[in-house]
Design a protein around this motif. Sequence first.
Motif, short mmCIF file in Angstrom:
data_model
loop_
_atom_site.label_atom_id
_atom_site.label_comp_id
_atom_site.label_asym_id
_atom_site.label_seq_id
_atom_site.Cartn_x
_atom_site.Cartn_y
_atom_site.Cartn_z
N VAL A 227 2.47 -6.23 -13.22
CA VAL A 227 2.14 -7.66 -13.14
C VAL A 227 0.72 -7.80 -13.66
O VAL A 227 0.02 -6.81 -13.86
N GLY B 257 -3.19 -8.30 -13.35
CA GLY B 257 -4.15 -7.99 -12.31
C GLY B 257 -5.40 -8.83 -12.47
O GLY B 257 -5.77 -9.21 -13.59
N HIS C 162 -8.19 0.68 -10.56
CA HIS C 162 -7.49 1.12 -11.76
C HIS C 162 -8.37 2.01 -12.62
O HIS C 162 -9.52 1.66 -12.90
N THR D 201 -10.37 5.01 2.62
CA THR D 201 -9.38 5.55 1.68
C THR D 201 -9.49 4.74 0.39
O THR D 201 -10.14 3.70 0.35
N PRO E 125 -6.28 -6.74 -7.72
CA PRO E 125 -5.04 -7.13 -7.06
C PRO E 125 -4.21 -7.92 -8.06
O PRO E 125 -4.68 -8.21 -9.16
N GLU F 209 5.41 -5.08 -8.68
CA GLU F 209 4.20 -4.27 -8.58
C GLU F 209 4.54 -2.78 -8.44
O GLU F 209 5.68 -2.40 -8.20
N VAL G 137 3.54 1.93 -3.81
CA VAL G 137 2.33 2.44 -3.15
C VAL G 137 2.73 3.58 -2.21
O VAL G 137 3.58 3.41 -1.34
N ARG H 161 4.95 0.59 -0.06
CA ARG H 161 5.52 -0.55 -0.79
C ARG H 161 6.43 0.01 -1.88
O ARG H 161 5.98 0.82 -2.68
N VAL I 24 -0.57 0.08 8.28
CA VAL I 24 -1.25 1.12 7.50
C VAL I 24 -1.80 0.47 6.23
O VAL I 24 -2.88 0.76 5.77
O1 TXA Z 1 1.27 -3.07 -9.77
C1 TXA Z 1 0.32 -3.26 -8.99
O2 TXA Z 1 0.08 -2.51 -8.05
C2 TXA Z 1 -0.58 -4.49 -9.27
C3 TXA Z 1 -1.27 -4.27 -10.62
C4 TXA Z 1 -2.26 -5.35 -10.93
O3 TXA Z 1 -1.85 -3.00 -10.64
N1 TXA Z 1 -1.53 -4.66 -8.20
C5 TXA Z 1 -1.18 -5.11 -6.97
O4 TXA Z 1 -2.26 -5.27 -6.11
O5 TXA Z 1 -0.04 -5.34 -6.65
P1 TXA Z 1 -2.14 -6.10 -4.73
O6 TXA Z 1 -3.53 -6.19 -4.25
O7 TXA Z 1 -1.41 -7.34 -4.98
O8 TXA Z 1 -1.37 -5.13 -3.78
C6 TXA Z 1 -2.00 -3.94 -3.31
C7 TXA Z 1 -1.36 -3.44 -2.07
C8 TXA Z 1 -1.64 -4.33 -0.87
O9 TXA Z 1 -0.46 -4.39 -0.07
C9 TXA Z 1 -2.76 -3.58 -0.14
O10 TXA Z 1 -2.76 -3.82 1.26
C10 TXA Z 1 -2.43 -2.13 -0.47
O11 TXA Z 1 -1.92 -2.15 -1.78
N2 TXA Z 1 -3.63 -1.26 -0.43
C11 TXA Z 1 -4.71 -1.29 -1.25
N3 TXA Z 1 -5.62 -0.38 -0.89
C12 TXA Z 1 -5.12 0.25 0.20
C13 TXA Z 1 -5.59 1.30 1.05
N4 TXA Z 1 -6.77 1.88 0.85
N5 TXA Z 1 -4.80 1.68 2.07
C14 TXA Z 1 -3.60 1.10 2.29
N6 TXA Z 1 -3.09 0.11 1.51
C15 TXA Z 1 -3.84 -0.31 0.49
#
Ligand code: TXA
Length: 336
Positions: free
Chosen positions: A29, A31, A60, A110, A135, A173, A176, A188, A221
Amino acid sequence: MKILGENDINEACNILKSGGLVAIPTETVYGLAANALNKKAVKSIFKAKGRPPDNPLIVHISSLQDINYLACKIPEVYYKLAEKFWPGPLTMILRCSSIVPDEVNCGLKTIAVRFPANNIAVNIIKGCGFPLAAPSANLSGKPSPTSVEHVIEDMQGRIDAVVDGGICKIGVESTVVDLTGDIPLVLRPGGITVNKIREIVGKVNIHSSIYGSLNVNVKPVSPGMKYKHYSPKAKIRIIDANQNEYIKFMNTCKEERAFALCNDEDIPFLKAPFVSYGSRFDAAQQARNLFGALRRLDALGAALAYARIPERSDEGLALYNRLMRAAGFEEIKIEH
Ligand code: TXA
Ligand code: MG
């Protein structure tokens, strides 16, 4: 907000170097990017999106070496997964080094890292010379943007620029996966299926929140888990029914401005207004179209939309998770 193209990488980099915000295309998606090492720039991401302050950001990178100064105590599984899936739609959570500002990980100690498979994104990160916190480039709670039009719709007047990279190839996305425990834990589902990860690392756990809403007493988490997501203005409802039951339900539905959020195979039988998100037999196509379809419902003035529950296996799991979240985890069962 400036609309840049793939020939304007330098301009995008200059904005980012001066602490600005630029929406960039990735294979999953769009960012909303800022210098991950600049606290003020990172803070402004939260403001532009209206993002809850305890929801951390993905960082990234554009080369495998970048991990060495961002993370520490890196487990062996990381290297196996990076070799197999990077660049690509996999985000890995590792223990972070002290260089990572609390503004990025909301104090979690983290770091979530991803090496995207999109030339424009990679060239921008390389041109900047620093990693990008990014994000999804939607207003918090809205469906993630998969085209430059979606970004403009949400971010006009809130950010400095967007780089037009066309339609995102994958459309949901990244997956994760948390590697800070003994067994990799999927937080995720996304572009890489759980089975593909399992093939590389053996045992993998799946967080229970992926199948249902989080119990209020459990500490999440991944903070993102606890928020309602991907919601258009139209209310989304999920129906557990076979195709015939679904068509019958839709065709006898008396609610005003109720749409079918359906598959292509349903269209010939539907009397109700509809938005299709692709063939039932093509999970990749459905993933690519889902967020655009959610936004389309709003453009057509839908008050609510009914979708059939997707398969929970393989590629279907990411779709299931996004639709269930859009619906606030409410499911309607049709009596067989
Ligand atoms: O495909 C993707 O991942 C896209 C593109 C732009 O790279 N980015 C994305 O970011 O979906 P966002 O912020 O919409 O979702 C990131 C997810 C969130 O649920 C956040 O809580 C989790 O990753 N997250 C980020 N850092 C984290 C951490 N240190 N520990 C646990 N969860 C984390
Ligand atoms: Mg998001």
